[in-house]
Scaffold this motif. Structure first.
Motif, PDB file in Angstrom:
ATOM      1  N   SER A 287      31.802  40.185  44.212  1.00 54.03           N
ATOM      2  CA  SER A 287      33.225  40.471  44.259  1.00 54.03           C
ATOM      3  C   SER A 287      33.682  41.355  43.101  1.00 54.03           C
ATOM      4  O   SER A 287      34.685  42.051  43.214  1.00 54.03           O
ATOM      5  CB  SER A 287      34.013  39.164  44.266  1.00 54.03           C
ATOM      6  OG  SER A 287      33.774  38.455  43.063  1.00 54.03           O
ATOM      7  N   ALA A 288      32.960  41.342  41.982  1.00 57.28           N
ATOM      8  CA  ALA A 288      33.353  42.194  40.858  1.00 57.28           C
ATOM      9  C   ALA A 288      33.258  43.667  41.242  1.00 57.28           C
ATOM     10  O   ALA A 288      34.144  44.462  40.901  1.00 57.28           O
ATOM     11  CB  ALA A 288      32.483  41.912  39.643  1.00 57.28           C
ATOM     12  N   ALA A 289      32.210  44.057  41.930  1.00 59.15           N
ATOM     13  CA  ALA A 289      32.055  45.456  42.343  1.00 59.15           C
ATOM     14  C   ALA A 289      33.145  45.857  43.326  1.00 59.15           C
ATOM     15  O   ALA A 289      33.673  46.972  43.251  1.00 59.15           O
ATOM     16  CB  ALA A 289      30.681  45.680  42.960  1.00 59.15           C
ATOM     17  N   ILE A 290      33.489  44.954  44.213  1.00 65.30           N
ATOM     18  CA  ILE A 290      34.541  45.268  45.180  1.00 65.30           C
ATOM     19  C   ILE A 290      35.877  45.429  44.476  1.00 65.30           C
ATOM     20  O   ILE A 290      36.636  46.359  44.759  1.00 65.30           O
ATOM     21  CB  ILE A 290      34.607  44.165  46.263  1.00 65.30           C
ATOM     22  CG1 ILE A 290      33.327  44.188  47.094  1.00 65.30           C
ATOM     23  CG2 ILE A 290      35.837  44.342  47.147  1.00 65.30           C
ATOM     24  CD1 ILE A 290      33.176  43.020  48.025  1.00 65.30           C
ATOM     25  N   ARG A 291      36.166  44.536  43.532  1.00 64.16           N
ATOM     26  CA  ARG A 291      37.431  44.646  42.793  1.00 64.16           C
ATOM     27  C   ARG A 291      37.487  45.938  41.989  1.00 64.16           C
ATOM     28  O   ARG A 291      38.528  46.599  41.924  1.00 64.16           O
ATOM     29  CB  ARG A 291      37.595  43.448  41.861  1.00 64.16           C
ATOM     30  CG  ARG A 291      37.996  42.180  42.577  1.00 64.16           C
ATOM     31  CD  ARG A 291      38.456  41.136  41.584  1.00 64.16           C
ATOM     32  NE  ARG A 291      37.491  40.907  40.538  1.00 64.16           N
ATOM     33  CZ  ARG A 291      36.703  39.850  40.438  1.00 64.16           C
ATOM     34  NH1 ARG A 291      36.757  38.903  41.348  1.00 64.16           N
ATOM     35  NH2 ARG A 291      35.865  39.723  39.426  1.00 64.16           N
ATOM     36  N   ILE A 292      36.384  46.334  41.389  1.00 68.46           N
ATOM     37  CA  ILE A 292      36.352  47.568  40.600  1.00 68.46           C
ATOM     38  C   ILE A 292      36.571  48.776  41.507  1.00 68.46           C
ATOM     39  O   ILE A 292      37.341  49.678  41.178  1.00 68.46           O
ATOM     40  CB  ILE A 292      35.021  47.683  39.834  1.00 68.46           C
ATOM     41  CG1 ILE A 292      34.978  46.641  38.719  1.00 68.46           C
ATOM     42  CG2 ILE A 292      34.831  49.082  39.262  1.00 68.46           C
ATOM     43  CD1 ILE A 292      33.628  46.502  38.068  1.00 68.46           C
ATOM     44  N   ARG A 293      35.915  48.786  42.652  1.00 68.65           N
ATOM     45  CA  ARG A 293      36.063  49.928  43.563  1.00 68.65           C
ATOM     46  C   ARG A 293      37.473  50.027  44.128  1.00 68.65           C
ATOM     47  O   ARG A 293      38.042  51.116  44.221  1.00 68.65           O
ATOM     48  CB  ARG A 293      35.048  49.835  44.694  1.00 68.65           C
ATOM     49  CG  ARG A 293      33.633  50.100  44.211  1.00 68.65           C
ATOM     50  CD  ARG A 293      32.648  49.971  45.306  1.00 68.65           C
ATOM     51  NE  ARG A 293      32.632  51.231  46.035  1.00 68.65           N
ATOM     52  CZ  ARG A 293      31.823  51.482  47.032  1.00 68.65           C
ATOM     53  NH1 ARG A 293      30.965  50.574  47.433  1.00 68.65           N
ATOM     54  NH2 ARG A 293      31.845  52.640  47.638  1.00 68.65           N
ATOM     55  N   VAL A 294      38.065  48.902  44.497  1.00 70.30           N
ATOM     56  CA  VAL A 294      39.421  48.928  45.041  1.00 70.30           C
ATOM     57  C   VAL A 294      40.407  49.357  43.969  1.00 70.30           C
ATOM     58  O   VAL A 294      41.288  50.195  44.215  1.00 70.30           O
ATOM     59  CB  VAL A 294      39.792  47.546  45.626  1.00 70.30           C
ATOM     60  CG1 VAL A 294      41.269  47.452  45.938  1.00 70.30           C
ATOM     61  CG2 VAL A 294      38.973  47.272  46.875  1.00 70.30           C
ATOM     62  N   THR A 295      40.271  48.800  42.773  1.00 72.46           N
ATOM     63  CA  THR A 295      41.153  49.189  41.674  1.00 72.46           C
ATOM     64  C   THR A 295      40.998  50.676  41.368  1.00 72.46           C
ATOM     65  O   THR A 295      41.988  51.387  41.178  1.00 72.46           O
ATOM     66  CB  THR A 295      40.850  48.359  40.419  1.00 72.46           C
ATOM     67  OG1 THR A 295      40.981  46.983  40.730  1.00 72.46           O
ATOM     68  CG2 THR A 295      41.776  48.721  39.276  1.00 72.46           C
ATOM     69  N   GLY A 296      39.755  51.159  41.317  1.00 74.00           N
ATOM     70  CA  GLY A 296      39.511  52.576  41.076  1.00 74.00           C
ATOM     71  C   GLY A 296      40.113  53.447  42.157  1.00 74.00           C
ATOM     72  O   GLY A 296      40.692  54.503  41.866  1.00 74.00           O
ATOM     73  N   GLY A 297      39.985  53.037  43.406  1.00 69.37           N
ATOM     74  CA  GLY A 297      40.554  53.815  44.507  1.00 69.37           C
ATOM     75  C   GLY A 297      42.064  53.890  44.457  1.00 69.37           C
ATOM     76  O   GLY A 297      42.665  54.956  44.649  1.00 69.37           O
ATOM     77  N   VAL A 298      42.705  52.747  44.167  1.00 68.71           N
ATOM     78  CA  VAL A 298      44.169  52.727  44.085  1.00 68.71           C
ATOM     79  C   VAL A 298      44.651  53.590  42.921  1.00 68.71           C
ATOM     80  O   VAL A 298      45.584  54.394  43.063  1.00 68.71           O
ATOM     81  CB  VAL A 298      44.676  51.273  43.955  1.00 68.71           C
ATOM     82  CG1 VAL A 298      46.151  51.226  43.597  1.00 68.71           C
ATOM     83  CG2 VAL A 298      44.421  50.508  45.242  1.00 68.71           C
ATOM     84  N   LEU A 299      44.020  53.441  41.757  1.00 66.38           N
ATOM     85  CA  LEU A 299      44.409  54.252  40.597  1.00 66.38           C
ATOM     86  C   LEU A 299      44.125  55.735  40.819  1.00 66.38           C
ATOM     87  O   LEU A 299      44.883  56.598  40.361  1.00 66.38           O
ATOM     88  CB  LEU A 299      43.701  53.757  39.338  1.00 66.38           C
ATOM     89  CG  LEU A 299      44.139  52.388  38.822  1.00 66.38           C
ATOM     90  CD1 LEU A 299      43.250  51.945  37.670  1.00 66.38           C
ATOM     91  CD2 LEU A 299      45.591  52.406  38.422  1.00 66.38           C
TER      92      LEU A 299
END
Length: 185
Positions: free
Chosen positions: A10-22
């Motif tokens: 889940s850490a990788a998914i959270r990082i990717r989603v946060t990166g995509g939104v930003l």
């Protein structure tokens, strides 16, 4: 469960989603800043000679050159961090740098081409160079350290709140089956 040798879960998914939104938010801000029409009485001619604008800024002295050069470096610099953050996290450092640099340069080129149709904006090849250097510097300053931190965190294992336990000895029930049609002779 996490695979060995990769940043997963889940850490990788959270990082990717946060990166995509930003990333989307930053590109929206850049588009708003750079593609707005300017209400000016005159505009400078287009600069198509590499380093000519940078030399002209440096001729003003360091206090006068710091602002335009800093703005050119800082405009797309967050892409150096946000692009790898929104993409794959387990690539080699060189591949990540090359991909990020190429994407940053293409985005800068796209902005420069779109500015040709905006009143009050002109093409400046030096802005393309400064934007790309800004992306490279931000990538080199943040991404290798961030990935090393993620790898160390991955080796230590997830925190207690994030641990997922899998019980292999407890039967889970029958596996559902799909009735099959026999094969004709």
């Amino acid at each position: 469960m996490q695979r060995q040798g990769s940043i997963g879960g889940s850490a990788a998914i959270r990082i990717r989603v946060t990166g995509g939104v930003l990333l989307v938010a930053h590109l929206g801000l850049v588009a708003w800043l750079m593609l707005r029409p300017l209400d000016v009485p005159w505009v400078m001619p287009a600069n198509l000679r590499p380093l000519a604008g940078i030399r002209a800024d440096l001729a003003l002295g360091w206090p006068g050159a710091a602002r335009p050069l800093g703005e050119g470096l800082a405009l797309l610099a967050p892409l150096g961090v946000l692009l790898p953050m929104a993409g794959r996290l387990d690539v080699s450092p060189l591949t990540s740098l090359v991909r990020t640099t190429a994407t940053g340069a293409l985005i800068s080129l796209g902005i420069a081409l779109l500015q040709t149709g905006v009143p009050g904006r002109v093409v400046d090849v030096d802005s393309l160079l400064l934007n790309t250097v800004g992306v490279i510097l931000a990538h080199l300053a943040v991404v290798p350290a961030g990935r090393a931190w993620l790898r160390r965190r991955d080796e230590r294992g997830p925190r207690e709140a994030e641990q997922v336990t899998v019980q292999e000895d407890v039967p889970q029930g029958r596996t559902p089956t799909i009735p099959r049609v026999g094969i004709a002779p």
